[in-house]
Design an enzyme around this catalytic site. Sequence first.
Site, mmCIF file in Angstrom:
data_model
loop_
_atom_site.group_PDB
_atom_site.id
_atom_site.type_symbol
_atom_site.label_atom_id
_atom_site.label_comp_id
_atom_site.label_asym_id
_atom_site.label_seq_id
_atom_site.Cartn_x
_atom_site.Cartn_y
_atom_site.Cartn_z
ATOM 1 N N ALA A 16 -4.984 -1.228 -4.541
ATOM 2 C CA ALA A 16 -5.786 -0.811 -3.381
ATOM 3 C C ALA A 16 -7.272 -0.975 -3.700
ATOM 4 O O ALA A 16 -8.075 -1.375 -2.837
ATOM 5 C CB ALA A 16 -5.464 0.635 -3.013
ATOM 6 N N ARG A 18 -8.592 -3.219 -5.808
ATOM 7 C CA ARG A 18 -8.909 -4.668 -5.768
ATOM 8 C C ARG A 18 -8.998 -5.168 -4.324
ATOM 9 O O ARG A 18 -9.862 -5.967 -3.969
ATOM 10 C CB ARG A 18 -7.829 -5.489 -6.485
ATOM 11 C CG ARG A 18 -7.541 -5.138 -7.918
ATOM 12 C CD ARG A 18 -8.555 -5.741 -8.864
ATOM 13 N NE ARG A 18 -9.657 -4.818 -9.112
ATOM 14 C CZ ARG A 18 -9.589 -3.709 -9.852
ATOM 15 N NH1 ARG A 18 -8.486 -3.365 -10.446
ATOM 16 N NH2 ARG A 18 -10.647 -2.930 -10.012
ATOM 17 N N LYS A 97 3.634 -6.579 -2.133
ATOM 18 C CA LYS A 97 4.818 -7.255 -2.660
ATOM 19 C C LYS A 97 5.401 -6.430 -3.801
ATOM 20 O O LYS A 97 4.616 -5.753 -4.486
ATOM 21 C CB LYS A 97 4.496 -8.669 -3.146
ATOM 22 C CG LYS A 97 3.211 -8.883 -3.900
ATOM 23 C CD LYS A 97 2.948 -8.168 -5.176
ATOM 24 C CE LYS A 97 3.943 -8.265 -6.297
ATOM 25 N NZ LYS A 97 3.498 -7.494 -7.508
ATOM 26 N N ASP A 178 8.365 -7.187 -9.786
ATOM 27 C CA ASP A 178 6.898 -7.169 -9.794
ATOM 28 C C ASP A 178 6.286 -8.546 -9.965
ATOM 29 O O ASP A 178 5.340 -8.910 -9.263
ATOM 30 C CB ASP A 178 6.407 -6.241 -10.914
ATOM 31 C CG ASP A 178 5.055 -5.668 -10.552
ATOM 32 O OD1 ASP A 178 4.042 -6.355 -10.774
ATOM 33 O OD2 ASP A 178 4.999 -4.559 -10.000
HETATM 34 N N1 LIG Z 1 -1.045 -8.304 -5.018
HETATM 35 C C1 LIG Z 1 -1.208 -8.091 -6.311
HETATM 36 O O1 LIG Z 1 -1.826 -8.865 -7.031
HETATM 37 C C2 LIG Z 1 -0.668 -6.833 -6.894
HETATM 38 C C3 LIG Z 1 -1.133 -6.394 -8.138
HETATM 39 C C4 LIG Z 1 -0.680 -5.175 -8.621
HETATM 40 C C5 LIG Z 1 0.260 -4.454 -7.913
HETATM 41 N N2 LIG Z 1 0.720 -4.930 -6.713
HETATM 42 C C6 LIG Z 1 1.725 -4.146 -5.951
HETATM 43 O O2 LIG Z 1 1.067 -3.012 -5.412
HETATM 44 C C7 LIG Z 1 1.901 -1.871 -5.490
HETATM 45 C C8 LIG Z 1 1.137 -0.763 -6.217
HETATM 46 O O3 LIG Z 1 0.827 -1.198 -7.524
HETATM 47 P P1 LIG Z 1 -0.414 -0.556 -8.331
HETATM 48 O O4 LIG Z 1 -0.479 -1.302 -9.607
HETATM 49 O O5 LIG Z 1 -1.604 -0.468 -7.471
HETATM 50 O O6 LIG Z 1 0.166 0.911 -8.619
HETATM 51 P P2 LIG Z 1 -0.640 2.196 -9.040
HETATM 52 O O7 LIG Z 1 -1.997 1.877 -9.565
HETATM 53 O O8 LIG Z 1 0.298 2.985 -9.882
HETATM 54 O O9 LIG Z 1 -0.949 2.932 -7.657
HETATM 55 C C9 LIG Z 1 -0.004 3.241 -6.746
HETATM 56 C C10 LIG Z 1 -0.527 4.355 -5.841
HETATM 57 O O10 LIG Z 1 0.572 4.692 -5.019
HETATM 58 C C11 LIG Z 1 0.564 6.078 -4.736
HETATM 59 N N3 LIG Z 1 1.891 6.625 -5.024
HETATM 60 C C12 LIG Z 1 2.771 7.070 -4.100
HETATM 61 N N4 LIG Z 1 3.883 7.532 -4.670
HETATM 62 C C13 LIG Z 1 3.720 7.380 -6.001
HETATM 63 C C14 LIG Z 1 4.526 7.707 -7.120
HETATM 64 N N5 LIG Z 1 5.733 8.281 -7.005
HETATM 65 N N6 LIG Z 1 4.037 7.438 -8.346
HETATM 66 C C15 LIG Z 1 2.843 6.857 -8.493
HETATM 67 N N7 LIG Z 1 2.032 6.542 -7.454
HETATM 68 C C16 LIG Z 1 2.465 6.803 -6.211
HETATM 69 C C17 LIG Z 1 -0.536 6.701 -5.575
HETATM 70 O O11 LIG Z 1 -1.651 6.869 -4.685
HETATM 71 P P3 LIG Z 1 -2.030 8.296 -4.081
HETATM 72 O O12 LIG Z 1 -1.906 9.286 -5.189
HETATM 73 O O13 LIG Z 1 -3.417 8.081 -3.591
HETATM 74 O O14 LIG Z 1 -1.073 8.582 -2.974
HETATM 75 C C18 LIG Z 1 -0.894 5.625 -6.583
HETATM 76 O O15 LIG Z 1 -2.248 5.644 -6.955
HETATM 77 C C19 LIG Z 1 3.202 -2.312 -6.171
HETATM 78 O O16 LIG Z 1 4.202 -2.525 -5.205
HETATM 79 C C20 LIG Z 1 2.836 -3.636 -6.833
HETATM 80 O O17 LIG Z 1 3.906 -4.575 -6.869
HETATM 81 C C21 LIG Z 1 0.267 -6.079 -6.200
#
Ligand SMILES: NC(=O)c1ccc[n+]([C@@H]2O[C@H](COP(=O)([O-])OP(=O)(O)OC[C@H]3O[C@@H](n4cnc5c(N)ncnc54)[C@H](OP(=O)(O)O)[C@@H]3O)[C@@H](O)[C@H]2O)c1
Length: 327
Positions: A16, A18, A97, A178
């Site tokens: 989010a 990025r 994704k 992932d």
């Molecule tokens: N497009 C890309 O290049 C890319 C890169 C990395 C990841 N992604 C995708 O984006 C998604 C999130 O990845 P991320 O790396 O951003 O994850 P992350 O840093 O762990 O963040 C996920 C956010 O989701 C919320 N959340 C809701 N339920 C949760 C739970 N049970 N445990 C942990 N967090 C929870 C939290 O936000 P709140 O506390 O604010 O609710 C947390 O900060 C994944 O599906 C991943 O495949 C895409």
Amino acid sequence: MTHMTHWGILGAGGIATRFCEDLELLPDHDVVAVGTRTAGSADVFARRFGVAHVHPAYADLVADPGVDAVYVATPHPMHHDAAMLAIEAGKAVLVEKPFTMDAAEARSLVEAARARGTFLMEAMWTRFLPHVAAIREVLASGRLGELVLVTAEHGQWFEQDPAFRLFAPELGGGALLDLGIYPVSFASMVLGRPDHVTAVSDPAFTGVDAQTSIVLRYAGGAHAVLTTTLRSFTTNGAAINGTDGRIEIDGTFYAPTSFTVVTRDGGRERVEIPTVGNGLRFEAAEVGRCLREGLAESPYLPLDETVAILETMDEVRRQIGLTYPPR
Ligand SMILES: NC(=O)c1ccc[n+]([C@@H]2O[C@H](COP(=O)([O-])OP(=O)(O)OC[C@H]3O[C@@H](n4cnc5c(N)ncnc54)[C@H](OP(=O)(O)O)[C@@H]3O)[C@@H](O)[C@H]2O)c1
């Protein structure tokens, strides 16, 4: 007059951040609200991006009348329920994704969005990158002849931490969902839906897949050979090979990069398209374009294709025995 797209961010984590960095590069997009599981946890995020409204529950975010489009950026097991909340609130939705954990969840979101007439798209950002648009043009020109073989890999090395999202079964960990989604989606863009899927895999210490290799076969006889691993930072290149030529895509193929078209008669054409930012603004711009033009889905990544990609992923999971805890 500029038509603004006002975003609400659901889940203020790594991607989010990025995504919002890249929205700052788009004059007709802004972030008006963020929704978070717990009060206080998104305050730093909101300050950094000047977000006016922090909602301490996802339900409050999707009800915010100032939000046009919701970006679902939670770990994948939460995508379905979060996206459904937003669809039911009548918002346009962009879902990270992999779109969902499996094809059944994907079909449920697609049916709900179609019934409600709202926009829905998988945030497979690669599909909207400038070099990928240029690759589609080469493919459409027929310069490669008949397509024979696609190769693509996505490998990264991660420290073994059971709490880290990539290793945690309850957070949808593992290479396939992932990282492997990128090669599978890329093969789908080039060759469509496979008629045969073969996969092998080895597990990580938590039981999710550490490394998975996939061979897809298509009705015309083309193959795709796709690999993904959490155990090595591989070249992350890709290639599309035809009877008359090939496209060699430099690593990292799924992020902004360059490529070379090599033809059987000795021709070499180098394509380099400079970009700024993380590469995520192109998918956001596509959402804005679709909303302006009244489209309920993107022609570059139709919802039926997102479902078909997850059907391929489901078959890989069935063959390698990759399951996740019930939610
Ligand atoms: N497009 C890309 O290049 C890319 C890169 C990395 C990841 N992604 C995708 O984006 C998604 C999130 O990845 P991320 O790396 O951003 O994850 P992350 O840093 O762990 O963040 C996920 C956010 O989701 C919320 N959340 C809701 N339920 C949760 C739970 N049970 N445990 C942990 N967090 C929870 C939290 O936000 P709140 O506390 O604010 O609710 C947390 O900060 C994944 O599906 C991943 O495949 C895409």
